[in-house]
Design a protein around this motif. Structure first.
Motif, PDB file in Angstrom:
ATOM      1  N   ILE A 184     -43.641 -76.488  85.087  1.00 10.42           N
ATOM      2  CA  ILE A 184     -42.734 -77.483  85.662  1.00 10.42           C
ATOM      3  C   ILE A 184     -42.348 -78.508  84.598  1.00 10.42           C
ATOM      4  CG2 ILE A 184     -43.651 -77.247  88.018  1.00 10.42           C
ATOM      5  CD1 ILE A 184     -45.132 -79.950  87.562  1.00 10.42           C
ATOM      6  N   HIS A 185     -41.247 -79.181  84.856  1.00 11.28           N
ATOM      7  CA  HIS A 185     -40.867 -80.338  84.043  1.00 11.28           C
ATOM      8  C   HIS A 185     -40.150 -81.336  84.941  1.00 11.28           C
ATOM      9  CE1 HIS A 185     -37.044 -78.081  83.839  1.00 11.28           C
ATOM     10  NE2 HIS A 185     -36.469 -79.238  83.548  1.00 11.28           N
ATOM     11  N   GLY A 186     -40.178 -82.598  84.521  1.00  8.81           N
ATOM     12  CA  GLY A 186     -39.557 -83.648  85.312  1.00  8.81           C
ATOM     13  C   GLY A 186     -39.760 -84.991  84.648  1.00  8.81           C
ATOM     14  N   GLU A 187     -39.686 -86.046  85.438  1.00 15.09           N
ATOM     15  CA  GLU A 187     -39.829 -87.398  84.906  1.00 15.09           C
ATOM     16  C   GLU A 187     -41.128 -88.038  85.347  1.00 15.09           C
ATOM     17  OE1 GLU A 187     -36.585 -86.821  86.470  1.00 15.09           O
ATOM     18  OE2 GLU A 187     -35.975 -86.156  84.490  1.00 15.09           O
ATOM     19  N   ALA A 188     -41.667 -88.842  84.455  1.00 13.77           N
ATOM     20  CA  ALA A 188     -42.846 -89.657  84.748  1.00 13.77           C
ATOM     21  C   ALA A 188     -42.781 -90.873  83.840  1.00 13.77           C
ATOM     22  CB  ALA A 188     -44.129 -88.869  84.490  1.00 13.77           C
ATOM     23  N   SER A 189     -43.227 -91.992  84.345  1.00 17.85           N
ATOM     24  CA  SER A 189     -43.279 -93.184  83.498  1.00 17.85           C
ATOM     25  C   SER A 189     -44.425 -93.011  82.499  1.00 17.85           C
ATOM     26  CB  SER A 189     -43.524 -94.433  84.349  1.00 17.85           C
ATOM     27  OG  SER A 189     -44.836 -94.400  84.893  1.00 17.85           O
ATOM     28  N   LEU A 190     -44.450 -93.865  81.497  1.00 14.87           N
ATOM     29  CA  LEU A 190     -45.527 -93.816  80.520  1.00 14.87           C
ATOM     30  C   LEU A 190     -46.875 -94.019  81.205  1.00 14.87           C
ATOM     31  CD1 LEU A 190     -46.382 -93.592  77.587  1.00 14.87           C
ATOM     32  CD2 LEU A 190     -45.969 -96.038  77.342  1.00 14.87           C
ATOM     33  N   GLU A 191     -46.915 -94.924  82.166  1.00 12.93           N
ATOM     34  CA  GLU A 191     -48.161 -95.194  82.889  1.00 12.93           C
ATOM     35  C   GLU A 191     -48.597 -93.974  83.698  1.00 12.93           C
ATOM     36  OE1 GLU A 191     -45.413 -97.242  83.127  1.00 12.93           O
ATOM     37  OE2 GLU A 191     -46.152 -98.721  81.692  1.00 12.93           O
ATOM     38  N   GLU A 192     -47.638 -93.304  84.361  1.00 16.20           N
ATOM     39  CA  GLU A 192     -47.970 -92.107  85.135  1.00 16.20           C
ATOM     40  C   GLU A 192     -48.476 -90.993  84.226  1.00 16.20           C
ATOM     41  OE1 GLU A 192     -44.844 -92.362  88.875  1.00 16.20           O
ATOM     42  OE2 GLU A 192     -44.089 -91.724  86.909  1.00 16.20           O
ATOM     43  N   ALA A 193     -47.830 -90.790  83.076  1.00 14.39           N
ATOM     44  CA  ALA A 193     -48.266 -89.751  82.132  1.00 14.39           C
ATOM     45  C   ALA A 193     -49.665 -90.061  81.610  1.00 14.39           C
ATOM     46  CB  ALA A 193     -47.272 -89.637  80.978  1.00 14.39           C
ATOM     47  N   ARG A 194     -49.914 -91.318  81.300  1.00 15.62           N
ATOM     48  CA  ARG A 194     -51.228 -91.730  80.810  1.00 15.62           C
ATOM     49  C   ARG A 194     -52.300 -91.471  81.881  1.00 15.62           C
ATOM     50  NH1 ARG A 194     -50.211 -96.943  78.594  1.00 15.62           N
ATOM     51  NH2 ARG A 194     -49.634 -95.874  76.685  1.00 15.62           N
ATOM     52  N   ALA A 195     -51.997 -91.784  83.149  1.00 15.88           N
ATOM     53  CA  ALA A 195     -52.943 -91.563  84.243  1.00 15.88           C
ATOM     54  C   ALA A 195     -53.241 -90.071  84.407  1.00 15.88           C
ATOM     55  CB  ALA A 195     -52.392 -92.145  85.544  1.00 15.88           C
ATOM     56  N   LEU A 196     -52.205 -89.236  84.292  1.00 17.92           N
ATOM     57  CA  LEU A 196     -52.421 -87.786  84.386  1.00 17.92           C
ATOM     58  C   LEU A 196     -53.358 -87.310  83.279  1.00 17.92           C
ATOM     59  CD1 LEU A 196     -48.787 -86.606  85.201  1.00 17.92           C
ATOM     60  CD2 LEU A 196     -50.754 -86.466  86.740  1.00 17.92           C
ATOM     61  N   LEU A 197     -53.135 -87.761  82.066  1.00 11.42           N
ATOM     62  CA  LEU A 197     -53.988 -87.364  80.946  1.00 11.42           C
ATOM     63  C   LEU A 197     -55.427 -87.841  81.138  1.00 11.42           C
ATOM     64  CD1 LEU A 197     -51.495 -87.996  78.030  1.00 11.42           C
ATOM     65  CD2 LEU A 197     -52.410 -85.776  78.743  1.00 11.42           C
ATOM     66  N   GLU A 198     -55.587 -89.054  81.660  1.00 15.70           N
ATOM     67  CA  GLU A 198     -56.930 -89.580  81.904  1.00 15.70           C
ATOM     68  C   GLU A 198     -57.662 -88.778  82.978  1.00 15.70           C
ATOM     69  OE1 GLU A 198     -56.265 -93.725  82.736  1.00 15.70           O
ATOM     70  OE2 GLU A 198     -55.948 -94.211  80.619  1.00 15.70           O
ATOM     71  N   GLU A 199     -56.905 -88.161  83.904  1.00 16.74           N
ATOM     72  CA  GLU A 199     -57.499 -87.309  84.934  1.00 16.74           C
ATOM     73  C   GLU A 199     -57.798 -85.912  84.406  1.00 16.74           C
ATOM     74  OE1 GLU A 199     -55.723 -87.180  88.934  1.00 16.74           O
ATOM     75  OE2 GLU A 199     -54.640 -89.004  88.373  1.00 16.74           O
ATOM     76  N   GLY A 200     -57.438 -85.649  83.159  1.00 20.86           N
ATOM     77  CA  GLY A 200     -57.662 -84.324  82.589  1.00 20.86           C
ATOM     78  C   GLY A 200     -56.540 -83.349  82.901  1.00 20.86           C
ATOM     79  N   ILE A 201     -55.403 -83.844  83.331  1.00 23.51           N
ATOM     80  CA  ILE A 201     -54.257 -82.995  83.653  1.00 23.51           C
ATOM     81  C   ILE A 201     -53.364 -82.930  82.412  1.00 23.51           C
ATOM     82  CG2 ILE A 201     -52.247 -82.702  85.157  1.00 23.51           C
ATOM     83  CD1 ILE A 201     -53.822 -84.411  87.246  1.00 23.51           C
ATOM     84  N   PRO A 202     -53.209 -81.738  81.833  1.00 26.27           N
ATOM     85  CA  PRO A 202     -52.432 -81.638  80.591  1.00 26.27           C
ATOM     86  C   PRO A 202     -50.932 -81.844  80.831  1.00 26.27           C
ATOM     87  CG  PRO A 202     -53.096 -79.456  81.328  1.00 26.27           C
ATOM     88  CD  PRO A 202     -53.734 -80.454  82.264  1.00 26.27           C
ATOM     89  N   VAL A 203     -50.365 -82.803  80.133  1.00 27.23           N
ATOM     90  CA  VAL A 203     -48.930 -83.056  80.167  1.00 27.23           C
ATOM     91  C   VAL A 203     -48.459 -83.298  78.741  1.00 27.23           C
ATOM     92  CG1 VAL A 203     -48.917 -84.021  82.499  1.00 27.23           C
ATOM     93  CG2 VAL A 203     -49.184 -85.545  80.557  1.00 27.23           C
ATOM     94  N   LEU A 204     -47.182 -83.088  78.507  1.00 28.85           N
ATOM     95  CA  LEU A 204     -46.615 -83.307  77.181  1.00 28.85           C
ATOM     96  C   LEU A 204     -45.380 -84.184  77.299  1.00 28.85           C
ATOM     97  CD1 LEU A 204     -46.466 -82.705  74.133  1.00 28.85           C
ATOM     98  CD2 LEU A 204     -45.140 -80.674  74.711  1.00 28.85           C
ATOM     99  N   PRO A 205     -45.543 -85.496  77.140  1.00 27.23           N
ATOM    100  CA  PRO A 205     -44.359 -86.367  77.155  1.00 27.23           C
ATOM    101  C   PRO A 205     -43.482 -86.047  75.947  1.00 27.23           C
ATOM    102  CG  PRO A 205     -46.378 -87.632  77.443  1.00 27.23           C
ATOM    103  CD  PRO A 205     -46.778 -86.252  77.027  1.00 27.23           C
ATOM    104  N   LEU A 206     -42.187 -85.950  76.164  1.00 29.42           N
ATOM    105  CA  LEU A 206     -41.247 -85.656  75.084  1.00 29.42           C
ATOM    106  C   LEU A 206     -40.381 -86.876  74.811  1.00 29.42           C
ATOM    107  CD1 LEU A 206     -40.160 -82.083  76.201  1.00 29.42           C
ATOM    108  CD2 LEU A 206     -41.711 -82.692  74.341  1.00 29.42           C
TER     109      LEU A 206
END
Length: 147
Positions: free
Chosen positions: A117-139
């Motif tokens: 999947i791909h979509g939008e997330a704020s910097l804070e949301e992306a950071r929270a996902l990473l802290e939960e161990g959910i791999p995301v790649l902000p571009l």
């Protein structure tokens, strides 16, 4: 509107549009003007030639003139690689828009089928996902996406 040629303390050149010079000063003082390459807020105006209207028909503005940072061949190559990566992601994954954080969590916790999947997330949301161990790649945002 006024356009400024800007550089950051990392020597990245870029441009910014502001309502007037006071708007630039306010935004810079508030830390709201950041380099699109490295995120630095240590930004300064650069000398630039004034735009003077002539009687000749205006030609198409080359990318390098529209985006001063593109005059650096290494930066231009990096931007093109990011452009290709984003195109590949768009062609090979499902766009979920601003539901991205929610959908990524549902897949991570096996509440939804795992898929690209791909979509939008704020910097804070992306950071929270990473802290939960959910791999995301902000571009990073490409120059043409800022219009």
């Amino acid at each position: 509107m006024i356009r400024y040629a800007l550089t950051c303390d990392g020597d990245h050149a870029f441009e910014g549009w502001f309502r007037d010079s006071a708007a630039f000063d306010r935004q810079k003082d508030a830390g709201e003007v950041a380099c699109p390459v490295c995120g630095s807020v240590a930004v300064e105006k650069q000398l630039m030639a004034p735009a003077v209207a002539t009687r000749r028909a205006e030609a198409t503005v080359p990318l390098a003139a529209a985006h001063p940072a593109m005059t650096d061949p290494k930066l231009a190559e990096l931007v093109e690689a990011i452009r290709r990566l984003k195109r590949h992601i768009a062609e090979n994954s499902e766009y979920v828009g601003d539901r991205f954080p929610e959908e990524a969590r549902r897949m991570h916790y096996e509440e939804a089928e795992a898929r690209a999947i791909h979509g939008e997330a704020s910097l804070e949301e992306a950071r929270a996902l990473l802290e939960e161990g959910i791999p995301v790649l902000p571009l990073p945002t490409l120059p043409e996406e800022r219009n």
